[in-house]
Design a protein around this motif. Structure first.
Motif, mmCIF file in Angstrom:
data_model
loop_
_atom_site.group_PDB
_atom_site.id
_atom_site.type_symbol
_atom_site.label_atom_id
_atom_site.label_comp_id
_atom_site.label_asym_id
_atom_site.label_seq_id
_atom_site.Cartn_x
_atom_site.Cartn_y
_atom_site.Cartn_z
ATOM 1 N N MET B 278 0.817 -1.218 0.000
ATOM 2 C CA MET B 278 0.000 0.000 0.000
ATOM 3 C C MET B 278 0.850 1.267 0.000
ATOM 4 N N GLY B 279 2.021 1.203 0.637
ATOM 5 C CA GLY B 279 2.845 2.405 0.676
ATOM 6 C C GLY B 279 3.896 2.313 1.750
ATOM 7 N N GLY B 280 4.626 3.400 1.908
ATOM 8 C CA GLY B 280 5.702 3.421 2.888
ATOM 9 C C GLY B 280 5.292 4.174 4.139
ATOM 10 N N CYS B 281 5.977 3.864 5.240
ATOM 11 C CA CYS B 281 5.676 4.573 6.482
ATOM 12 C C CYS B 281 6.875 4.484 7.411
ATOM 13 N N GLY B 282 6.800 5.168 8.515
ATOM 14 C CA GLY B 282 7.881 5.077 9.481
ATOM 15 C C GLY B 282 7.830 6.215 10.484
ATOM 16 N N MET B 283 8.817 6.218 11.369
ATOM 17 C CA MET B 283 8.926 7.286 12.348
ATOM 18 C C MET B 283 9.769 8.401 11.729
ATOM 19 N N VAL B 284 9.344 9.636 11.924
ATOM 20 C CA VAL B 284 10.045 10.773 11.300
ATOM 21 C C VAL B 284 11.524 10.752 11.711
ATOM 22 N N ASP B 285 12.413 10.827 10.734
ATOM 23 C CA ASP B 285 13.850 10.795 11.006
ATOM 24 C C ASP B 285 14.257 12.049 11.794
ATOM 25 N N PRO B 286 15.120 11.871 12.804
ATOM 26 C CA PRO B 286 15.551 13.048 13.589
ATOM 27 C C PRO B 286 16.140 14.157 12.716
ATOM 28 N N ASN B 287 16.781 13.793 11.619
ATOM 29 C CA ASN B 287 17.351 14.830 10.741
ATOM 30 C C ASN B 287 16.267 15.702 10.106
ATOM 31 N N VAL B 288 15.096 15.124 9.866
ATOM 32 C CA VAL B 288 13.983 15.903 9.312
ATOM 33 C C VAL B 288 13.510 16.907 10.364
ATOM 34 N N PHE B 289 13.414 16.440 11.604
ATOM 35 C CA PHE B 289 13.020 17.357 12.691
ATOM 36 C C PHE B 289 14.028 18.496 12.823
ATOM 37 N N LYS B 290 15.312 18.145 12.737
ATOM 38 C CA LYS B 290 16.345 19.203 12.863
ATOM 39 C C LYS B 290 16.201 20.224 11.744
ATOM 40 N N ALA B 291 15.888 19.739 10.524
ATOM 41 C CA ALA B 291 15.776 20.654 9.373
ATOM 42 C C ALA B 291 14.657 21.670 9.550
ATOM 43 N N VAL B 292 13.622 21.325 10.338
ATOM 44 C CA VAL B 292 12.508 22.267 10.507
ATOM 45 C C VAL B 292 12.528 22.914 11.886
ATOM 46 N N GLY B 293 13.582 22.645 12.651
ATOM 47 C CA GLY B 293 13.719 23.298 13.947
ATOM 48 C C GLY B 293 12.920 22.657 15.081
ATOM 49 N N TYR B 294 12.564 21.388 14.947
ATOM 50 C CA TYR B 294 11.940 20.664 16.061
ATOM 51 C C TYR B 294 13.055 19.907 16.790
ATOM 52 N N ASP B 295 12.930 19.791 18.117
ATOM 53 C CA ASP B 295 13.936 19.058 18.889
ATOM 54 C C ASP B 295 13.576 17.568 18.897
ATOM 55 N N PRO B 296 14.394 16.732 18.244
ATOM 56 C CA PRO B 296 14.060 15.297 18.188
ATOM 57 C C PRO B 296 14.142 14.613 19.555
ATOM 58 N N GLU B 297 14.732 15.289 20.538
ATOM 59 C CA GLU B 297 14.755 14.711 21.890
ATOM 60 C C GLU B 297 13.422 14.971 22.600
ATOM 61 N N VAL B 298 12.654 15.920 22.084
ATOM 62 C CA VAL B 298 11.375 16.251 22.720
ATOM 63 C C VAL B 298 10.214 15.615 21.954
ATOM 64 N N TYR B 299 10.298 15.681 20.641
ATOM 65 C CA TYR B 299 9.170 15.208 19.823
ATOM 66 C C TYR B 299 9.495 13.923 19.068
ATOM 67 N N THR B 300 8.469 13.130 18.880
ATOM 68 C CA THR B 300 8.552 12.016 17.942
ATOM 69 C C THR B 300 7.367 12.160 16.995
ATOM 70 N N GLY B 301 7.407 11.415 15.901
ATOM 71 C CA GLY B 301 6.287 11.516 14.966
ATOM 72 C C GLY B 301 6.321 10.372 13.990
ATOM 73 N N PHE B 302 5.208 10.187 13.315
ATOM 74 C CA PHE B 302 5.205 9.173 12.260
ATOM 75 C C PHE B 302 4.641 9.760 10.982
ATOM 76 N N ALA B 303 4.977 9.119 9.874
ATOM 77 C CA ALA B 303 4.518 9.592 8.569
ATOM 78 C C ALA B 303 4.241 8.385 7.696
ATOM 79 N N PHE B 304 3.352 8.579 6.740
ATOM 80 C CA PHE B 304 3.130 7.516 5.761
ATOM 81 C C PHE B 304 2.697 8.132 4.445
ATOM 82 N N GLY B 305 2.927 7.408 3.362
ATOM 83 C CA GLY B 305 2.552 7.906 2.042
ATOM 84 C C GLY B 305 1.946 6.775 1.233
#
Lengths: 674, 336
Positions: B278-305
């Motif tokens: 059906m598609g790909g999914c996963g937990m948001v990579d910490p580098n993606v959080f860093k690129a948008v200024g979110y602290d990966p030590e504070v936030y986690t997230g998931f994404a799918f396409g």
């Protein structure tokens, strides 16, 4: 990447499952199996190796994965060489001039080989994975390549001048006839393997014909090296030449595997072609980066995955993956990945390894996500309402691509911009981004003409791309376009109904805007403006030349409206207006006027008189013909009078009518038609 | 015979003789109407001496009731037989259908998916189709020189711009402008230079989901996917996650749904695999959080396409992706 069931199992002998189970194990631990099929008494398996797992482009790497996923022991082939007393460096030398592009180069010498056909077992495996058998020496290097994931090259030592190898950038003007018998011009961006007479191989891509191993070869120099991936990719691209070797080098193979793989390949050569190894490895080397130490906080496993995987289990997984671990503090351990796992750099990479090998099946279906409310964006909502109106009015929604030929892409109703062109377009007639739906929908009309479909009503709501104000990201203007088999009044009716549905009041249809007169026919088109003068859209017959370009037998009407402005002005909550409880008195009127007079002018004059209790003025017919004379037309309309306070009498209505008729006569010379 | 008796006799005789509904109605008007004999007999009441009135009145009333009853009985016995030569509507003619259009199957599929996700608290977000390399690559942890940036995988435009090759770009734009917690879906067009054939097109649609909060885990991802797919395919849907690699998520996985046609036994639809990708999914990579200024030590997230074309094609049984952009009305009308 292809491999066979037996070949993989050779290195995980304890694996007892059948091919189906093997494939299932691979798929569920992240090495996807595309398909498997029986070939002789073995099975060929095609793997889709992900771009981060270069190490799985060899059978040993795959076997290592299977062992880790199943917890069974991995048993690599034993490498034992029976070397002669004479040292290899007596007959060859190796030097690297450009250490930035080659961090290790080794040569092994095998003497007394007899070139001939390969044994059946080797031919069978090579053919199963899609390779052709050439001779025992070449086959041994190919077999070792697919086993160890390390590319090799075998030179005929006696054809190398002085046995003196220098690894350096090629010089301008140098060229080489490669093994495929084609001549390649080299340049200083490419790495070459040379002897004193010039290039003998294009490093990492392909060997040269002049030093090729052939029937008379008795002494082989076996090259095993590590080349910088970027350099190999550049050579391969520039020469338009790719090989199983370049495919691996440009992805970055295991630096730590070079010497061991060299031994394995040398062993296979002697096994299939006879001869003896000269003692030792002749090598040159630059700096090799030290192994990485990755700190790993155990609590991150639960934080990311949501499940508790105890530390001992994590350590077991690391060990199975050949990662060294140091547990000073159970909360924060140190992990050193093996040399072939260049993809493991960060803590999160280790968390992924833990859950990957532990198994994603272990995740339970439960969640404590907070409740969140959803707002719907205004523009999206309005777009939905607009689409509903079109569908209810009998229009079918189309899906057309955003690309047009550059010339057609110039057509634009709402901006004078140059269309954005695609640098690497696949087709000339699809090399620019559209600024209007006009051409797209006329093309759909033509498709339907070809299929014999009539009464076509189509629409599409989408964005068009306007590169007009120097923004880095061009404007994506949301519009709705529609085409219908029918006249201007039908098109206008759809627009009027849409405006009513969105509660937009005060917009005015006027003469067609000059700026779009090349797109629509000014004698049968109108521009819709808002009360403040801004343009909301245009509708009418497409210009004849445009219609002709689409080869249409009959002209549809086209309309295009700006969704951003519809969205800005829509009022989504209708307001109730009181209903009169008294009867209406209706009077029809037909007047003869000059051809050039617009209904709109008549209507506004009627309204400007503010006749008492006039409730509605409705046009219902126009007529041209003998009865009204040339240059004239008749307009018929009805007037509805209705009071909120009482029943009107015929006399008072007639008085209003008389006044109206008099003014119409005065202002427009209108005659009442009997 | 009194006038009452005479009227009764003639009326009943005529009633018996008549043969159709129209004649019956004429009879009713003639005898029971305002100017008929019954009314006339009743009118004579006022001229009679007082002592005769009650008896006479009762007689006339009885006559009236008798005639009304006889009329009803005759109406019944005549049935609904039409008058000779009367127009009979042919109910077997096809109806005159109101003209109503239809939404494109891709719109339909997309709307279904959006509705499912909205019920889970995901809000629709949109982003530009023309993107810069930062949003399409850098911020998504796709380094320079990565093969995903090649000209064979992307449509490049002048000025270092390109057409987005995935809807993940919208994740970045939303995170740049908002703070967690957030939960969005981004449906839209994406472009890749594929040669058009029965199953490939250079323009197609994806729907991207993203959730970011303080404590999201892979369990939440799996639960969300199960709810999403059961919304689309029904409650008994079975999904599995298997590890995969994507630059912008880690851990990453592919999500498969057990084939609804063969229930996992293997059939042509699932290419004998029993599962449909059906598609790909996963937990948001910490580098993606860093690129948008979110602290990966504070936030986690998931994404799918998830790709919309393949989903719609399976759902509606459309064998060739080119039908979707051909816009033949004979095709489009099937979705009305």
């Amino acid at each position: 990447m292809k491999a066979t069931y037996d070949w993989i199992r050779e290195y995980v002998p304890a694996f007892q499952g059948d091919v189906r189970e093997m494939c299932e194990r691979f798929t569920m631990s992240g090495t996807e199996v595309e398909y498997f099929e029986q070939v002789g008494d073995d099975w060929v398996i095609e793997f889709a190796v992900t771009s981060n797992r270069v190490d799985c482009l060899g059978v040993l790497g795959l076997a290592r994965e299977l062992a880790a996923a199943t917890g069974l022991p991995f048993v690599p082939p034993r490498v034992e060489l029976d070397e002669t007393a004479a040292a290899a460096d007596e007959v060859c030398s190796v030097a690297i001039e450009d250490l930035d592009l080659c961090s290790r180069y080794t040569a092994r010498i095998i003497e007394g080989v007899v070139v001939g056909p390969s044994p059946d077992w080797m031919v069978k495996r090579l053919e199963a994975i899609g390779l052709r058998s050439i001779n025992n020496i070449v086959d041994a290097t190919n077999y070792a390549l697919f086993e160890t994931n390390q590319p090799f090259h075998a030179f005929d030592l006696d054809r190398l001048k002085d046995g003196a190898i220098v690894v350096r950038r090629a010089r301008k003007g140098e060229s080489i006839r490669a093994l495929n018998d084609k001549v390649y011009e080299l340049d200083s961006e490419m790495l070459a393997i040379t002897d004193p007479s010039g290039p003998v191989a294009i490093a990492g891509v392909m060997g040269g014909a002049a030093t090729e191993v052939g029937e008379g070869t008795t002494r082989v120099l076996l090259e095993t090296a590590w080349f910088e991936p970027m350099s190999i990719r550049a050579s391969s691209r520039r020469l338009g030449l790719a090989s199983d070797s370049s495919f691996r080098f440009e992805r970055g193979i295991d630096r730590g595997n070079v010497d061991r793989a060299a031994g394995r390949c040398a062993q296979l050569i002697v096994q299939v072609a006879g001869g003896r190894h000269r003692r030792g490895l002749v090598a040159a080397q630059g700096e090799v980066p030290a192994g990485r130490v990755i700190p790993f906080r155990h609590d991150q496993v639960k934080r990311i995955t949501g499940i508790d995987i105890p530390l001992p289990r994590c350590l077991e997984i690391f060990t199975a993956l050949d990662c060294a671990t140091v547990v000073d503090d159970p909360a924060r351990i140190s992990v050193v990945p093996p040399s072939w796992r260049g993809d493991l750099e960060r803590e999160i990479d280790l968390v992924e390894e833990v859950i990957r090998i532990h198994g994603l099946e272990a995740l339970p279906v439960e969640s404590g996500m907070r409740v969140m409310t959803v707002k719907e964006g205004r523009q999206r909502k309005i777009q939905g309402l607009v689409k509903n109106v079109f569908v209810a009015a009998g229009f079918h929604e189309t899906l057309t691509t955003s690309f047009l030929a550059e010339d057609a892409a110039r057509a634009s109703f709402f901006a004078k911009a140059t269309p954005i062109t695609i640098a690497n377009a696949m087709r000339k007639d699809e090399n620019a981004l559209r600024q209007s739906l006009l051409h797209s929908l006329l093309a759909v009309r033509k498709t339907n003409q070809d299929h014999g479909n009539d009464e076509v009503r189509i629409f599409e709501a989408t964005v068009v791309y306007l590169d007009h104000d120097g923004r880095s990201i061009p404007e994506h203007l949301p519009i709705v376009g529609a085409a219908l088999d029918g006249g201007l009044r039908e098109a206008r009716g759809v627009v009027e109904r849409l405006l009513r549905g969105l509660g937009i009041e005060g917009s005015v249809f006027g003469r067609l805007d000059e700026e779009v007169s090349s797109l629509l026919d000014p004698t049968c088109a109108t521009t819709l403006r808002l009360a403040d003068g801004r343009v909301l859209g245009h509708l009418g017959r497409p210009d004849r030349r445009i219609a002709a370009a689409h080869d249409l037998k009959s002209l549809p009407c086209y309309l295009e409206l700006r969704l951003d402005r519809l969205s800005e002005l829509a009022s989504l909550e209708p307001k109730y207006r009181p209903l009169s409880r008294y009867p209406a008195v209706k009077r029809d009127l037909a007047i003869v006027v000059d051809e050039g007079l617009l209904w709109q002018e008549v209507e506004s004059l009627v309204r400007s008189l503010e006749l008492a209790d006039l409730d509605a003025v409705e046009f219902f017919d126009e007529y041209r013909g003998k009865q009204v004379g040339t240059g004239k037309k008749s307009l018929a309309f009805s007037l509805t009078y209705r009071s909120h306070e009482r029943t009107l009498t015929g006399d008072e209505v007639d008085a209003s009518q008389q006044r109206l008729i008099a003014v119409l006569g005065e202002r427009f010379g209108a005659q009442i038609r009997a | 015979m009194s006038d009452i008796e005479t009227t009764r006799a003639t009326a009943l005789a005529e009633l018996e003789a008549l043969t159709d509904a129209r004649a019956l109605e004429q009879w009713r008007i003639r005898y029971l109407g305002k100017k008929g004999p019954v009314q006339d007999l009743m009118g004579r009441l006022k001229d009679l001496p007082a002592e005769e009135r009650p008896g006479y009145g009762q007689d006339v009333n009885r006559l009236k009731q008798e005639l009304v009853a006889a009329h009803a009985a005759r109406k019944e016995s005549l049935g609904t037989a039409p008058a000779a030569g009367a127009r009979i509507e042919d109910f077997s003619l096809p109806g005159l259908q109101p003209l109503i259009g239809a939404f494109h199957p891709i719109s339909r599929m997309m709307q279904e998916m959006i509705t499912c996700m909205q019920s889970l608290g995901f809000e629709v977000a949109e982003g530009p189709e023309i993107e810069d390399e930062f949003h399409n690559f850098n911020a998504l942890n796709i380094p320079p020189n990565h093969p995903a940036r090649s000209e064979s995988d992307n449509f490049y435009l002048e000025g270092n711009r390109l057409l987005r090759s995935q809807t993940s770009t919208v994740q970045i734009r939303v995170m740049e402008s908002r703070k967690p917690p957030l939960r969005i879906i981004a449906p839209g067009r994406v472009y890749r230079p594929d040669t058009v054939d029965a199953s490939h097109h250079y323009m197609f649609h994806q729907i991207e989901g993203l959730a970011v909060d303080r404590d999201l885990t892979m369990k939440d991802l799996k639960a969300t996917l199960i709810l999403f797919f059961s919304g689309l395919f029904g409650e008994d849907v079975d999904i599995r996650l298997r590890p995969n690699f994507f630059p912008f998520t880690e851990p990453s996985a592919e999500v498969d749904v057990r084939c609804v046609f063969c229930k996992g036994r293997g059939c042509p639809t699932c290419q004998q695999k029993g599962w449909i990708e059906m598609g790909g999914c996963g937990m948001v990579d910490p580098n993606v959080f860093k690129a948008v200024g979110y602290d990966p030590e504070v936030y986690t997230g998931f994404a799918f396409g998830i790709g919309i074309e393949r989903m719609a094609m399976r759902r509606f049984g459309i064998p060739d992706i080119r039908l979707l952009t051909e816009n033949d009305l004979r095709f489009l009308r099937q979705f009305a």
